[in-house]
Design an enzyme around this catalytic site. Sequence first.
Site, PDB file in Angstrom:
ATOM      1  N   ASP A   1      42.789  32.454  34.756  1.00 23.75           N
ATOM      2  CA  ASP A   1      42.215  32.420  33.407  1.00 23.75           C
ATOM      3  C   ASP A   1      43.336  32.054  32.435  1.00 23.75           C
ATOM      4  O   ASP A   1      44.512  32.174  32.767  1.00 23.75           O
ATOM      5  CB  ASP A   1      41.455  33.698  33.003  1.00 23.75           C
ATOM      6  CG  ASP A   1      42.234  34.990  33.128  1.00 23.75           C
ATOM      7  OD1 ASP A   1      43.473  34.935  33.295  1.00 23.75           O
ATOM      8  OD2 ASP A   1      41.610  36.065  33.045  1.00 23.75           O
TER       9      ASP A   1
ATOM     10  N   ASN B   1      49.107  39.038  47.209  1.00 24.15           N
ATOM     11  CA  ASN B   1      48.566  38.513  45.960  1.00 24.15           C
ATOM     12  C   ASN B   1      49.322  39.162  44.800  1.00 24.15           C
ATOM     13  O   ASN B   1      49.621  40.359  44.838  1.00 24.15           O
ATOM     14  CB  ASN B   1      47.076  38.896  45.912  1.00 24.15           C
ATOM     15  CG  ASN B   1      46.313  38.323  44.745  1.00 24.15           C
ATOM     16  OD1 ASN B   1      46.292  37.114  44.543  1.00 24.15           O
ATOM     17  ND2 ASN B   1      45.660  39.184  43.972  1.00 24.15           N
TER      18      ASN B   1
ATOM     19  N   HIS C   1      47.059  34.412  35.917  1.00 26.88           N
ATOM     20  CA  HIS C   1      46.628  34.871  34.582  1.00 26.88           C
ATOM     21  C   HIS C   1      47.571  34.230  33.565  1.00 26.88           C
ATOM     22  O   HIS C   1      48.684  34.709  33.340  1.00 26.88           O
ATOM     23  CB  HIS C   1      46.675  36.402  34.503  1.00 26.88           C
ATOM     24  CG  HIS C   1      45.635  37.052  35.352  1.00 26.88           C
ATOM     25  ND1 HIS C   1      44.280  36.896  35.114  1.00 26.88           N
ATOM     26  CD2 HIS C   1      45.735  37.829  36.452  1.00 26.88           C
ATOM     27  CE1 HIS C   1      43.605  37.567  36.020  1.00 26.88           C
ATOM     28  NE2 HIS C   1      44.452  38.138  36.855  1.00 26.88           N
TER      29      HIS C   1
ATOM     30  N   GLU D   1      42.949  34.261  40.550  1.00 22.21           N
ATOM     31  CA  GLU D   1      42.381  34.941  39.371  1.00 22.21           C
ATOM     32  C   GLU D   1      42.662  34.119  38.114  1.00 22.21           C
ATOM     33  O   GLU D   1      43.034  34.653  37.066  1.00 22.21           O
ATOM     34  CB  GLU D   1      43.003  36.352  39.223  1.00 22.21           C
ATOM     35  CG  GLU D   1      42.881  37.194  40.484  1.00 22.21           C
ATOM     36  CD  GLU D   1      43.379  38.625  40.331  1.00 22.21           C
ATOM     37  OE1 GLU D   1      43.642  39.064  39.198  1.00 22.21           O
ATOM     38  OE2 GLU D   1      43.487  39.308  41.361  1.00 22.21           O
TER      39      GLU D   1
ATOM     40  N   GLU E   1      50.241  43.077  44.262  1.00 22.76           N
ATOM     41  CA  GLU E   1      51.200  43.442  43.198  1.00 22.76           C
ATOM     42  C   GLU E   1      52.243  44.461  43.641  1.00 22.76           C
ATOM     43  O   GLU E   1      52.453  45.477  42.979  1.00 22.76           O
ATOM     44  CB  GLU E   1      50.434  43.971  41.974  1.00 22.76           C
ATOM     45  CG  GLU E   1      49.431  42.961  41.432  1.00 22.76           C
ATOM     46  CD  GLU E   1      48.618  43.478  40.245  1.00 22.76           C
ATOM     47  OE1 GLU E   1      48.733  44.663  39.895  1.00 22.76           O
ATOM     48  OE2 GLU E   1      47.858  42.682  39.672  1.00 22.76           O
TER      49      GLU E   1
HETATM   50  C1  XIL Z   1      40.960  43.832  36.476  1.00 21.52           C
HETATM   51  C2  XIL Z   1      39.467  43.713  36.211  1.00 21.52           C
HETATM   52  O1  XIL Z   1      39.186  42.414  35.765  1.00 21.52           O
HETATM   53  C3  XIL Z   1      39.022  44.740  35.175  1.00 21.52           C
HETATM   54  O2  XIL Z   1      37.601  44.756  35.070  1.00 21.52           O
HETATM   55  C4  XIL Z   1      39.515  46.132  35.577  1.00 21.52           C
HETATM   56  O3  XIL Z   1      39.198  47.050  34.546  1.00 21.52           O
HETATM   57  C5  XIL Z   1      41.016  46.112  35.809  1.00 21.52           C
HETATM   58  O4  XIL Z   1      41.327  45.146  36.788  1.00 21.52           O
HETATM   59  N1  XIL Z   1      45.070  41.781  38.697  1.00 21.52           N
HETATM   60  C6  XIL Z   1      44.166  42.091  39.684  1.00 21.52           C
HETATM   61  C7  XIL Z   1      42.767  42.388  39.307  1.00 21.52           C
HETATM   62  O5  XIL Z   1      44.494  42.034  40.866  1.00 21.52           O
HETATM   63  O6  XIL Z   1      42.161  43.295  40.186  1.00 21.52           O
HETATM   64  C8  XIL Z   1      42.653  42.880  37.896  1.00 21.52           C
HETATM   65  O7  XIL Z   1      41.278  42.998  37.572  1.00 21.52           O
HETATM   66  C9  XIL Z   1      43.357  41.946  36.952  1.00 21.52           C
HETATM   67  C10 XIL Z   1      44.827  41.825  37.291  1.00 21.52           C
END
Ligand code: XIL
Length: 383
Positions: free
Chosen positions: A289, A222, A258, A287, A179
């Site tokens: 969802d 990422n 996401h 990631e 990020e």
């Molecule tokens: C999130 C986790 O899912 C949570 O449990 C934590 O409190 C905060 O981070 N991008 C990422 C992840 O790269 O590491 C993040 O994970 C979600 C967004």
Amino acid sequence: MKRREILTAAMTTGGAIAGLTLGTGTATAAPAAGRPPAAPGLAKKDTLAFAAGSEIRIGTALSGAWAPETSPYLQEGPYRDIAGGEFTSLTAENHMKWQPLRPDRDTFDFTEADSMMDFAAANGQVARGHTLLWHSQNPDWLEEGSFSAEELRAILREHIETVVGRYAGRIHQWDVANEIFHEDGALRAQENLWIRELGIGIVAEAFHWARAADPQAQLFFNDYNVDGINPKSDAYHALIQDLLADGVPVDGFSTQGHLSTRYGFPGDLAENLQRFADLGLRTAITELDVRMDLPDGAAPTEEQLAQQAEYYRRATEAALAVEGCESLTVWGFTDAYSWVPDTFPGEGAATLLDEEYRRKPAYYAVRGGERPRRPSRPDALTH
Ligand code: XIL
């Protein structure tokens, strides 16, 4: 059979034939030490791992990282069995971030990260490492310390050498930098302490240090909101070309994925990943969802679940369509332990299984194959 045909085949055959044709053993997870093996033989065909075969890693984030008593993979049988049996790759949802790993400047606490890696090994899984250089979830001693530039650089170098070195040979892909851009393609030059204090050059150094510490791991950038072609993904595309021209060992670009049913599905996902593949990179969805609006704690409707399933199906299809996209990871597999409701109030139900570990339409959309329906019974048997 080409990658993109796998799940299509799985869809028309219920997964069994596609799996039998393509499965080369990656899905046959060994039982975790100290517990009886999961249901043997044919039962394993009914999994994401089996449907994925050896063509693509199907991963999940593993919840936990704060203490064993709050880690469901250590505490809850169904969670443990599904995490171990349905997936061929694990990502630490939190265990490998700076906060849990580095209680203070001189200490590395590998208790939780090691425990996750042991779980992966016991289940025959690879792991994704997440993450080394990020603006978030850093300990206060780091964010608020008054270090000189040289000290900070030494701190990051020591961290990367120690953490990546510890798991060398066991991590498939590392999210080296996470990020680093804003939505408009500008660097997070203020929020990210490494870039703020040391400049963008520190990113290249991080990749070099990671490569030296584990020559086998694929090293990734990422981020979120880089599913499609937009100013943020354009910024990565430009930066990575510069880094590659300078000999920086960047192996991959991944989009977190996401997604929300509030917004349209990023229809150019495959096209976007492909332009990174065309630079010679691996790609991944790391990631995934798909959250939905659930005002006042409402339960999802069938329409919402169907729409969600369609997003998961399209994301899976995109991953399979792009050569070199070797891992598709969901950010948790049960709504019981998803980060979504805490982070996006009023939204939820973002994962493949509901809170009771029941498979949602989204699960079948990723695995392929029809959702089993109760066979209609002859009249004679209805009473
Ligand atoms: C999130 C986790 O899912 C949570 O449990 C934590 O409190 C905060 O981070 N991008 C990422 C992840 O790269 O590491 C993040 O994970 C979600 C967004």
